[in-house]
Design a protein around this motif. Structure first.
Motif, mmCIF file in Angstrom:
data_model
loop_
_atom_site.group_PDB
_atom_site.id
_atom_site.type_symbol
_atom_site.label_atom_id
_atom_site.label_comp_id
_atom_site.label_asym_id
_atom_site.label_seq_id
_atom_site.Cartn_x
_atom_site.Cartn_y
_atom_site.Cartn_z
ATOM 1 N N UNK A 136 22.960 6.089 -33.210
ATOM 2 C CA UNK A 136 22.751 6.975 -32.061
ATOM 3 C C UNK A 136 22.670 8.424 -32.544
ATOM 4 N N UNK A 137 21.682 9.189 -32.075
ATOM 5 C CA UNK A 137 21.560 10.582 -32.505
ATOM 6 C C UNK A 137 22.852 11.370 -32.292
ATOM 7 N N UNK A 138 23.183 12.199 -33.267
ATOM 8 C CA UNK A 138 24.378 13.034 -33.179
ATOM 9 C C UNK A 138 24.131 14.216 -32.246
ATOM 10 N N UNK A 139 25.188 14.844 -31.757
ATOM 11 C CA UNK A 139 25.001 16.039 -30.928
ATOM 12 C C UNK A 139 24.451 17.201 -31.748
ATOM 13 N N UNK A 140 23.971 18.203 -31.058
ATOM 14 C CA UNK A 140 23.493 19.421 -31.712
ATOM 15 C C UNK A 140 24.378 20.592 -31.298
ATOM 16 N N UNK A 141 24.325 21.647 -32.085
ATOM 17 C CA UNK A 141 25.106 22.849 -31.821
ATOM 18 C C UNK A 141 24.151 24.010 -31.552
ATOM 19 N N UNK A 142 23.998 24.355 -30.289
ATOM 20 C CA UNK A 142 23.070 25.419 -29.914
ATOM 21 C C UNK A 142 23.466 26.770 -30.515
ATOM 22 N N UNK A 143 24.751 26.938 -30.809
ATOM 23 C CA UNK A 143 25.218 28.212 -31.358
ATOM 24 C C UNK A 143 24.620 28.494 -32.728
ATOM 25 N N UNK A 144 24.224 27.457 -33.438
ATOM 26 C CA UNK A 144 23.672 27.635 -34.783
ATOM 27 C C UNK A 144 22.145 27.628 -34.804
ATOM 28 N N UNK A 145 21.497 27.343 -33.672
ATOM 29 C CA UNK A 145 20.051 27.149 -33.661
ATOM 30 C C UNK A 145 19.340 28.250 -32.887
ATOM 31 N N UNK A 146 18.062 28.425 -33.206
ATOM 32 C CA UNK A 146 17.230 29.323 -32.405
ATOM 33 C C UNK A 146 17.052 28.702 -31.020
ATOM 34 N N UNK A 147 17.071 29.495 -29.972
ATOM 35 C CA UNK A 147 16.945 28.941 -28.624
ATOM 36 C C UNK A 147 15.545 28.385 -28.358
ATOM 37 N N UNK A 148 15.492 27.440 -27.415
ATOM 38 C CA UNK A 148 14.203 26.962 -26.925
ATOM 39 C C UNK A 148 13.646 25.732 -27.610
ATOM 40 N N UNK A 149 14.371 25.164 -28.584
ATOM 41 C CA UNK A 149 13.848 23.983 -29.280
ATOM 42 C C UNK A 149 14.609 22.717 -28.917
ATOM 43 N N UNK A 150 15.939 22.791 -28.944
ATOM 44 C CA UNK A 150 16.783 21.647 -28.600
ATOM 45 C C UNK A 150 17.959 22.142 -27.778
ATOM 46 N N UNK A 151 18.511 21.259 -26.948
ATOM 47 C CA UNK A 151 19.732 21.585 -26.231
ATOM 48 C C UNK A 151 20.717 20.432 -26.364
ATOM 49 N N UNK A 152 21.975 20.762 -26.208
ATOM 50 C CA UNK A 152 23.013 19.741 -26.285
ATOM 51 C C UNK A 152 22.853 18.717 -25.172
ATOM 52 N N UNK A 153 22.495 19.186 -23.993
ATOM 53 C CA UNK A 153 22.351 18.279 -22.850
ATOM 54 C C UNK A 153 21.180 17.318 -23.060
ATOM 55 N N UNK A 154 20.044 17.815 -23.533
ATOM 56 C CA UNK A 154 18.883 16.943 -23.764
ATOM 57 C C UNK A 154 19.193 15.906 -24.831
#
Length: 261
Positions: A136-154
């Motif tokens: 299962x895909x792991x969560x992402x951390x929006x704090x470390x990423x450029x906005x607009x590509x991935x979100x934790x909720x998606x």
């Protein structure tokens, strides 16, 4: 005129029938591609002399693109003296599929689920009786990423979709989303902002596990290895190394040495 003897014609010099090692394929995107140094090497050591561990990770790939590659590298014929059996395979897609709409890698959830299903039900996998472990895909951390590509909720929605495919097909599931989230302090059923989103505070555990908000650190891969071993021990006990034969015998048997003394 003298001729050298044809040694290949002598039974003494006939080549033995070749032996092939069963294979354990790690199949996925860049997170799999980068897994060789920690996860891949640890698995190779665990299965030493019993199974070859092969990395088939493809950076940037989605489940549909991965399925296309599977058709090209996975044997379409049953195992034989020249075709090793693919005994085990992890399937780990979703990090790229979960990109937000408008991004080139975005794959709608239903299409993502269909291609995961296409992968794990592929005819070649049936011919090899390959044991699939769905990751299962792991969560992402929006704090470390450029906005607009991935979100934790998606990403959480794609994790749920992956679980649904695994449950529907009765597959062993390695639920990295839940493992990472629990380690980060998440409580199932919580109504607090999702850890990893900009609506929640920065999380130290995610900073330790995710190098850029998406890809794994060595610590994360060690966590994956431990969790994968647990899944194999619990769900596929016949495929743990202790229950698999060595392809070639112990040196004592090879040399005819009595090992009882």
């Amino acid at each position: 005129m003298s001729h050298s003897p044809d040694l290949s014609a002598s039974p003494r010099f006939q080549a033995p029938r070749p032996k092939t090692y069963p294979q354990f394929i790690l199949f996925g995107d860049s997170i799999t591609q980068a897994a060789s140094h920690v996860l891949g090497s640890s698995l190779a050591e665990w299965y030493m002399r019993r199974v070859d561990v092969l990395n088939r990770g493809f950076s940037g790939y989605t489940a549909p693109a991965g399925y296309d590659n599977l058709l090209q590298f996975f044997p379409a014929a049953p195992p034989s003296s020249s075709i090793p059996r693919i005994q085990l395979m992890t399937v780990f897609f979703g990090a790229n599929d979960a990109c937000l709409p408008g991004r080139p890698q975005h794959v709608p959830i239903e299409e993502y689920k269909q291609h995961l299903t296409n992968i794990v039900t592929y005819e070649g996998i049936q011919l090899h009786d390959t044991k699939i472990i769905l990751i299962v895909p792991a969560p992402v951390d929006e704090w470390q990423m450029a906005p607009g590509e991935r979100t934790a909720v998606a990403t959480a929605k794609y994790a749920t979709a992956c679980r649904e495919v695994g449950q529907a097909l009765g597959l062993p599931i390695l639920d990295l989303w839940t493992i990472f989230m629990l380690k980060a302090g998440w409580t199932e059923g919580s109504t607090d902002p999702l850890i990893g989103s900009k609506s929640a505070p920065k999380n130290k555990v995610f900073e330790e596990l995710l190098s850029d908000g998406l890809h794994f650190t060595p610590a994360a891969y060690r966590l994956v290895f431990d969790a994968l071993v647990n899944v194999i021990r619990e769900k596929l006990p016949d495929d743990i190394p202790e229950r698999l034969p060595s392809v070639f015998p112990d040196w004592r048997a090879k040399l005819g040495v009595d090992s009882r003394g």
